[in-house]
Design an enzyme around this catalytic site. Sequence first.
Site, short mmCIF file in Angstrom:
data_model
loop_
_atom_site.label_atom_id
_atom_site.label_comp_id
_atom_site.label_asym_id
_atom_site.label_seq_id
_atom_site.Cartn_x
_atom_site.Cartn_y
_atom_site.Cartn_z
CD1 TRP A 125 12.27 -50.55 -76.56
CD2 TRP A 125 13.31 -52.34 -77.41
NE1 TRP A 125 11.62 -51.67 -76.08
CE2 TRP A 125 12.24 -52.77 -76.57
CE3 TRP A 125 14.11 -53.30 -78.04
CZ2 TRP A 125 11.95 -54.13 -76.36
CZ3 TRP A 125 13.82 -54.65 -77.82
CH2 TRP A 125 12.76 -55.05 -76.99
CG ASP A 166 11.84 -60.70 -83.57
OD1 ASP A 166 11.09 -61.68 -83.67
OD2 ASP A 166 13.09 -60.77 -83.58
CD GLU A 214 8.87 -50.72 -74.21
OE1 GLU A 214 9.15 -51.93 -74.23
OE2 GLU A 214 9.69 -49.82 -74.40
CB CYS A 238 8.37 -61.62 -75.49
SG CYS A 238 9.74 -60.61 -76.04
CG HIS A 286 12.56 -64.28 -69.13
ND1 HIS A 286 13.32 -63.37 -69.84
CD2 HIS A 286 11.36 -64.31 -69.72
CE1 HIS A 286 12.58 -62.86 -70.80
NE2 HIS A 286 11.39 -63.41 -70.76
#
Length: 750
Positions: free
Chosen positions: A558, A596, A602, A640, A690
Amino acid sequence: MSTVAFPTTTIEGYPRIGAQRELKRALESYWSGQIDADTFRSTTRALRIDTYNHLRDLGLSEPYAIPADVALYDHVLETALTVGLVAGGTDLDEEFALARGTATRVPLEMTKWFDTNYHYLVPEVAAGQEITPVPDRIVRIVEEAREAGHQVRPYLVGPVTLLALSKPVEWSLLPALVDAYAQVFAALRQAGVEWVQVAEPIVVADVDTPDADIARYLGEAWSTLLGADARPNVYLTTPYGAADAALPVLGELKPEALHVDLSPWTLQATPDYVEQVRTHVAPETHLVAGLIDGRNVWAADLAERTEILTTLGATSVTTSTSLQHVPHTLKAERNLPVDVATWLAFADEKIAEALALSAGPQDAEVAFAASARVARTRAESPLRHDEAVAKRLGTLPAGQVQRQPLFAERQQAQREALNLPSLPTTTIGSFPQTPEIRQARAAHRNGTLSDAQYKEALQQEIKQVIELQEEIGIDVLVHGEAERNDMVQYFAELLDGFVVTENGWVQSYGSRCTRPPIVYGDVSRPAPMTVEWATYAQSLSNKPVKGMLTGPVTILAWSFKRDDVPLSVSADQIGAALADEVRDLEEAGISIIQIDEPALRELLPLRAKDRPSYLDWAVRSFRLVAVDAKPTTQIHTHLCYSEFGQIIDAVAGLDADVTSIEAARSRMELLADIDETFHSEIGPGVWDIHSPRVPSVEEIVELLQAALRHVPAEHLWVNPDCGLKTRKYEEVEPSLRNLVAARDAVLAQR
Ligand code: GLN
Ligand code: ZN
């Protein structure tokens, strides 16, 4: 067909969100009813026209140099509505219902667009469905631009990519879909459009459909589309990597213009790609060289880029991908360290680079000289290198590292040390980020709240979160992460080797933006980052409170990454820095630490051949964080945002003691992939966070019983799918109570 030449300089796309996030504000005002549809339409129209004016002023002044990659929410949805693969393209509210759901309808699924951090909406399709195009959507875009004096190049996702990204993948729809594209092309031609841009990035990724079939579908679809008379010239594009096996097919189809991604990143993965392009692109096709990196933030080395351009002969210059993945402009940054700032290029600076590259070293002498200076000062800069980090990394073993003792023995030691009940309950880390927390953070940032006052406010929040968990009866507590604006940015701000921007917003999906930090040099940890909050929280309870870290792969995924060292080097450095944090947390008396890694899936490379080495270094960097942890320290990880079946071995390879993983929405589907090799304890999520829904005790019991069919009771944890920061306390409290009640009910039945 037309005679207007393809522009010599262009870009593949530009950020849609607006330099001041105008689109975000317009969307959110419309959704909340603050503005009506007419105001929304005129605001977003003004933003589009302002963007075209801005791009023209930056120098994209040739006809068709400006791409109109327009979308209110998402460009995949925009194309799907225009060609009619998804119905509802004539109604604004229907478009937003598809994107966001309504009280009675679930939204379309959302997933990552190639290997970027942008999420697209997955079209839901069915064999034999109607496909009724709405060409007016795209014709309107062209016409509103024309009224404002711009000849823009309309944009569509291509038919093969669109079907490959839909769910289910239904290739029987291809002929009807191609027919719909042909109608849209005809309407564009009718409207006087000379060039249309159509993206087929599916050719750069290995997907479930085999390469040979993709090649066949491309051949079928595009020979039909290019065979039609009533159409604009076609500019076919292949962003996000090398087209490899599909390149000969694309070459043979001879679209009027073909884009190839020649970014440094792509050429590193496929060093002979320039040669492949030379071999396969026919002389009658206008080659458009994607030489300016559209998805990273480093200034281009114009001399090095020119060599590639020269090797390829006369072509046009563009970006490797849309610029939607980078912030608008460096002009909005006043506080970046001066040296680092000169090494960077955001969207507007990249346009200047593309223009200079087109003009060449003679005509763009000043730009080339500046680029050479940047390349040299960056290469020579001591800022990128940290001797101490190099030394530390030098002491690490090569290859895979292994925490000792092995899991079974650790599990025994942790049982004795922690003494947890059966089916322990916990949460993933964050509690609701209330308006008060955000206000306190903002006030602290702008100086109206002192360090001491801010600390006091956060401690107050932590205290409430601990008390609530105690009262509900959760077994393993969290401090709630109130101090974190974002799980990556928080660490980037505290680690050396990163810079964060003030205005570097990049669209993540819809109206949501993130400000990715930039890794520019060797990473180290000048001081503990989380210990203060964790120990304060632990001091308030006799139950264990989890220390909470973001793992190296997610921090890297990220952020904007270095281009001067392999990703694995930065990952090792972050891993080593986090290992120091683990040691400090242990010394401060924290007995459970969660690392985490939601982004593990990804960063998985688009090409299968590149995946094993990625998974090796990704797993290693995670293991580095925990390798020296005491046997009694229970290491958790959390995953996740995607389906992990494909990489379940790597998840097992993380060698965490407890793995919590999103599972509620898929009704525990992932458990089918879990076998004996997956030795860690596991907490498959039992509450889909969500959604604002409160799950009932019965439904959680059912999910737990489903889990117990795959996982032995002594390995099963009870937790939500993910953190609770986007939820409200009204939902969190009853949901957590139900979660504990469901656990008690399952235990009572045993
Ligand atoms: N610990 C983080 C949280 O609870 C994890 C977030 C995530 O997985 N995306 O918010
Ligand atoms: Zn999560």
